[in-house]
Design an enzyme around this catalytic site. Sequence first.
Site, short mmCIF file in Angstrom:
data_model
loop_
_atom_site.label_atom_id
_atom_site.label_comp_id
_atom_site.label_asym_id
_atom_site.label_seq_id
_atom_site.Cartn_x
_atom_site.Cartn_y
_atom_site.Cartn_z
N HIS A 82 1.92 3.87 -4.43
CA HIS A 82 2.26 2.67 -5.22
C HIS A 82 1.02 1.91 -5.65
O HIS A 82 1.06 1.12 -6.59
CB HIS A 82 3.14 1.72 -4.40
N TYR A 145 0.58 -13.47 14.96
CA TYR A 145 1.44 -12.28 14.96
C TYR A 145 0.65 -10.99 15.13
O TYR A 145 1.24 -9.92 15.33
CB TYR A 145 2.27 -12.22 13.68
N THR A 221 5.89 -8.61 -3.14
CA THR A 221 6.33 -8.18 -4.48
C THR A 221 6.77 -6.73 -4.48
O THR A 221 7.00 -6.15 -5.53
CB THR A 221 5.23 -8.39 -5.53
ZN LIG Z 1 0.53 -6.77 -4.39
#
Ligand SMILES: [Zn+2]
Length: 286
Positions: A82, A145, A221
């Site tokens: 991606h 975290y 996103t």
């Molecule tokens: Zn991004």
Amino acid sequence: MFIKLLLVTAICLLDFSADASKWDYENTDETWGIDFAQCNGEKQSPIDVSTYRAKTDQSLGVVRRSFFEKRPKSMTIANNGHSLVIGDFVDTYEINDPNVLPFTAVLGQYHLHWANTADGGGSEHLLDGKQFFGELHAVHYNKKYGSVAEAADKPDGLAVFGWFIDTKYPQENLYFGNLIYHSLRGARTAGGKMQIVPTFSLETLIPANLDSYYRYSGSLTTPPCYESVTWTVFKEPIQIDMRQANLLTTMFYGDKEGTSPLRRNFRPVQKLNGRKITKPATCYGK
Ligand SMILES: [Zn+2]
């Protein structure tokens, strides 16, 4: 075993894996929400940043270049199908400034989004309706975290800094060229990953002026679109040249076989749904 499985799942969802089969950039608004309910949420990213609607927040401080100067001891560049992702940092920087972020933030990874062609638009955020060629996202996790994977679904989990990428540089941007050079060597196809030696700092890639930025609450996103991100979108873009933009749009692949080009990897803007956009008093212009 169960814990291990959970961790692997989280990491895959966060794009560290080369498994690009779960989702793609076709019809994102219609398809992502089917498998990932959060993608239909009310606080999604990216958005069109309306600079004239942004309210000055006097409590927002200066983002300093020195935040980004530390060179990690080790890092990798990976093609996850991606995007191109720089991560696996050993000893990277932390931002510990309550005027800039509400928690101590550690750099987890940074990656790019870009257009279909060198002269096209591929940024995720828009600036007053304008789309740039691309966008760099530096993903930081809340230190408490311990990792991006652990932080990703917590409301105060992540802080992402976004810089637009424009193509007006009159010559090759040598620092950005460095990133492309390493990517071409080891990350042309999905699953490709290599160690970068020597490392470089994020500071070499970002623009000179960080005074103007916009802050809002949003999401990842990419699926699973968790609404866990404190977003900071900078006004001044990174400048590269058209040749470098061409390399990005033509030389990388979203599959292992090298048949499906990796490009047009951006999500369209989402509804603001009443969210506030703020800016520091140092913001120039509108
Ligand atoms: Zn991004």
